[in-house]
Design a protein around this motif. Structure first.
Motif, PDB file in Angstrom:
ATOM      1  N   THR A 137       0.839  -1.200   0.000  1.00  0.00           N
ATOM      2  CA  THR A 137       0.000   0.000   0.000  1.00  0.00           C
ATOM      3  C   THR A 137       0.871   1.246   0.000  1.00  0.00           C
ATOM      4  OG1 THR A 137      -1.761  -1.175   1.168  1.00  0.00           O
ATOM      5  CG2 THR A 137      -1.801   1.238   1.260  1.00  0.00           C
ATOM      6  N   TRP A 138       1.881   1.293   0.875  1.00  0.00           N
ATOM      7  CA  TRP A 138       2.759   2.480   0.935  1.00  0.00           C
ATOM      8  C   TRP A 138       3.548   2.626  -0.366  1.00  0.00           C
ATOM      9  CZ3 TRP A 138       0.051   4.391   4.271  1.00  0.00           C
ATOM     10  CH2 TRP A 138      -0.143   3.916   5.556  1.00  0.00           C
ATOM     11  N   ASN A 139       4.056   1.526  -0.903  1.00  0.00           N
ATOM     12  CA  ASN A 139       4.810   1.596  -2.160  1.00  0.00           C
ATOM     13  C   ASN A 139       3.943   2.170  -3.277  1.00  0.00           C
ATOM     14  OD1 ASN A 139       6.994   0.453  -0.827  1.00  0.00           O
ATOM     15  ND2 ASN A 139       6.614  -1.589  -1.611  1.00  0.00           N
ATOM     16  N   SER A 140       2.694   1.753  -3.348  1.00  0.00           N
ATOM     17  CA  SER A 140       1.785   2.284  -4.369  1.00  0.00           C
ATOM     18  C   SER A 140       1.469   3.749  -4.110  1.00  0.00           C
ATOM     19  CB  SER A 140       0.485   1.484  -4.399  1.00  0.00           C
ATOM     20  OG  SER A 140       0.719   0.179  -4.836  1.00  0.00           O
ATOM     21  N   LEU A 141       1.291   4.109  -2.860  1.00  0.00           N
ATOM     22  CA  LEU A 141       0.982   5.495  -2.513  1.00  0.00           C
ATOM     23  C   LEU A 141       2.113   6.430  -2.925  1.00  0.00           C
ATOM     24  CD1 LEU A 141      -1.180   7.264  -1.062  1.00  0.00           C
ATOM     25  CD2 LEU A 141       0.121   6.890   1.043  1.00  0.00           C
ATOM     26  N   PHE A 142       3.348   5.995  -2.730  1.00  0.00           N
ATOM     27  CA  PHE A 142       4.509   6.821  -3.078  1.00  0.00           C
ATOM     28  C   PHE A 142       4.961   6.629  -4.522  1.00  0.00           C
ATOM     29  CE2 PHE A 142       4.890   7.126   1.500  1.00  0.00           C
ATOM     30  CZ  PHE A 142       5.344   8.423   1.688  1.00  0.00           C
ATOM     31  N   GLY A 143       4.525   5.562  -5.164  1.00  0.00           N
ATOM     32  CA  GLY A 143       4.915   5.307  -6.549  1.00  0.00           C
ATOM     33  C   GLY A 143       6.291   4.676  -6.681  1.00  0.00           C
ATOM     34  N   SER A 144       6.845   4.186  -5.584  1.00  0.00           N
ATOM     35  CA  SER A 144       8.137   3.500  -5.600  1.00  0.00           C
ATOM     36  C   SER A 144       8.294   2.739  -4.291  1.00  0.00           C
ATOM     37  CB  SER A 144       9.292   4.500  -5.766  1.00  0.00           C
ATOM     38  OG  SER A 144       9.362   5.359  -4.650  1.00  0.00           O
ATOM     39  N   THR A 145       9.320   1.903  -4.216  1.00  0.00           N
ATOM     40  CA  THR A 145       9.569   1.159  -2.989  1.00  0.00           C
ATOM     41  C   THR A 145      10.064   2.127  -1.918  1.00  0.00           C
ATOM     42  OG1 THR A 145      10.137  -0.806  -4.258  1.00  0.00           O
ATOM     43  CG2 THR A 145      10.898  -0.731  -1.972  1.00  0.00           C
ATOM     44  N   VAL A 146       9.401   2.087  -0.771  1.00  0.00           N
ATOM     45  CA  VAL A 146       9.766   2.993   0.324  1.00  0.00           C
ATOM     46  C   VAL A 146       9.941   2.194   1.603  1.00  0.00           C
ATOM     47  CG1 VAL A 146       8.712   5.087  -0.604  1.00  0.00           C
ATOM     48  CG2 VAL A 146       7.318   3.511   0.729  1.00  0.00           C
ATOM     49  N   LYS A 147      10.769   2.711   2.466  1.00  0.00           N
ATOM     50  CA  LYS A 147      11.002   2.104   3.771  1.00  0.00           C
ATOM     51  C   LYS A 147      10.958   3.211   4.815  1.00  0.00           C
ATOM     52  CE  LYS A 147      13.867  -1.618   2.004  1.00  0.00           C
ATOM     53  NZ  LYS A 147      12.944  -2.697   2.025  1.00  0.00           N
ATOM     54  N   THR A 148      10.902   2.800   6.066  1.00  0.00           N
ATOM     55  CA  THR A 148      10.925   3.780   7.145  1.00  0.00           C
ATOM     56  C   THR A 148      12.188   4.609   7.035  1.00  0.00           C
ATOM     57  OG1 THR A 148       9.703   2.294   8.589  1.00  0.00           O
ATOM     58  CG2 THR A 148      10.928   4.076   9.652  1.00  0.00           C
ATOM     59  N   GLY A 149      12.030   5.892   7.148  1.00  0.00           N
ATOM     60  CA  GLY A 149      13.175   6.779   7.091  1.00  0.00           C
ATOM     61  C   GLY A 149      13.438   7.411   8.435  1.00  0.00           C
ATOM     62  N   LYS A 150      14.349   8.345   8.415  1.00  0.00           N
ATOM     63  CA  LYS A 150      14.640   9.092   9.633  1.00  0.00           C
ATOM     64  C   LYS A 150      14.084  10.500   9.542  1.00  0.00           C
ATOM     65  CE  LYS A 150      18.585   6.459  10.866  1.00  0.00           C
ATOM     66  NZ  LYS A 150      19.827   6.004  10.641  1.00  0.00           N
ATOM     67  N   ASN A 151      13.608  10.859   8.359  1.00  0.00           N
ATOM     68  CA  ASN A 151      13.157  12.224   8.117  1.00  0.00           C
ATOM     69  C   ASN A 151      11.761  12.248   7.513  1.00  0.00           C
ATOM     70  OD1 ASN A 151      15.757  13.393   8.832  1.00  0.00           O
ATOM     71  ND2 ASN A 151      16.489  12.499   6.925  1.00  0.00           N
ATOM     72  N   ILE A 152      11.176  13.397   7.600  1.00  0.00           N
ATOM     73  CA  ILE A 152       9.899  13.643   6.930  1.00  0.00           C
ATOM     74  C   ILE A 152      10.176  13.688   5.436  1.00  0.00           C
ATOM     75  CG2 ILE A 152       8.174  15.461   6.587  1.00  0.00           C
ATOM     76  CD1 ILE A 152       8.326  15.932   9.611  1.00  0.00           C
ATOM     77  N   ARG A 153       9.208  13.224   4.645  1.00  0.00           N
ATOM     78  CA  ARG A 153       9.365  13.181   3.186  1.00  0.00           C
ATOM     79  C   ARG A 153       8.093  13.712   2.537  1.00  0.00           C
ATOM     80  NH1 ARG A 153      10.191   7.027   2.072  1.00  0.00           N
ATOM     81  NH2 ARG A 153      10.923   7.032   4.183  1.00  0.00           N
ATOM     82  N   PRO A 154       8.202  14.118   1.276  1.00  0.00           N
ATOM     83  CA  PRO A 154       6.995  14.576   0.576  1.00  0.00           C
ATOM     84  C   PRO A 154       6.165  13.387   0.091  1.00  0.00           C
ATOM     85  CG  PRO A 154       8.897  14.796  -0.858  1.00  0.00           C
ATOM     86  CD  PRO A 154       9.419  14.335   0.485  1.00  0.00           C
ATOM     87  N   LEU A 155       4.859  13.546   0.161  1.00  0.00           N
ATOM     88  CA  LEU A 155       3.921  12.587  -0.413  1.00  0.00           C
ATOM     89  C   LEU A 155       3.050  13.360  -1.393  1.00  0.00           C
ATOM     90  CD1 LEU A 155       2.386   9.901  -0.676  1.00  0.00           C
ATOM     91  CD2 LEU A 155       0.953  10.678   1.251  1.00  0.00           C
ATOM     92  N   TYR A 156       3.227  13.069  -2.679  1.00  0.00           N
ATOM     93  CA  TYR A 156       2.421  13.733  -3.697  1.00  0.00           C
ATOM     94  C   TYR A 156       1.041  13.110  -3.724  1.00  0.00           C
ATOM     95  CZ  TYR A 156       6.037  16.764  -5.401  1.00  0.00           C
ATOM     96  OH  TYR A 156       6.963  17.767  -5.476  1.00  0.00           O
TER      97      TYR A 156
END
Length: 166
Positions: free
Chosen positions: A20-39
């Motif tokens: 679900t998260w990968n589709s939402l971001f349009g790429s493979t994503v993992k937990t990060g340490k920072n805030i990121r943009p979500l289009y």
């Protein structure tokens, strides 16, 4: 009305939470340490913090995963259907987050829908959460669209949507 939002996917292991998260971001994503943009569409976006692997699977408190300096306004978090998931939700309720949960039941690898043996449905609703139950065995496009629309509406009302002008 809360100025913080939790979007949680809930399900068994391998139910489709990370998909679900990968589709939402349009790429493979993992937990990060920072805030990121979500289009949310071609030009509008919000800042989010992603917890892709559930705190329950990691055997960690969600507060130890989130940035320590200040809590993010919008958190996307995988949560595993286990009794101890209440600790994760309790944190967000205590910190004043509006809670939106998309429960993948059945999940992608489940043999079918399962009963709510931990009474999480009642617990979430009694605490003011919005709860959707979605089939994790069908394509994720419609449920990801629902998440985008919910986030856009919530963030627009609070004037936290950012826009890139072409």
């Amino acid at each position: 009305m809360s100025d913080r939002l939790l979007i949680a996917t809930l399900g068994n292991r391998d139910s489709g939470k990370s998909t679900t998260w990968n589709s939402l971001f349009g790429s493979t994503v993992k937990t990060g340490k920072n805030i990121r943009p979500l289009y949310l569409n071609g030009a509008q976006w919000v800042e989010v913090f992603l917890v892709s692997g559930s705190p329950e699977e990691r055997e960690m408190y969600v507060s130890d995963i989130l940035p320590q300096e200040s809590l993010p306004q919008i958190v996307l978090c995988s949560t595993q259907y286990r009794e101890d998931v209440r600790e994760t939700f309790d944190f967000f309720f205590h910190e004043g987050y509006e809670v939106f949960v998309q429960w993948l039941n059945p999940g992608f690898d489940d043999n079918g829908s399962y009963e709510d043996n931990f009474e999480l449905r009642d617990y979430l609703l009694k605490n003011g959460a919005t709860l959707q139950v979605r089939n994790g065995q069908i394509k994720d496009a419609s449920r990801v669209k629902e998440l985008r629309q919910f986030i856009l509406g919530w963030a627009s009302y609070r004037d936290v949507v950012k826009t890139d002008f072409p």
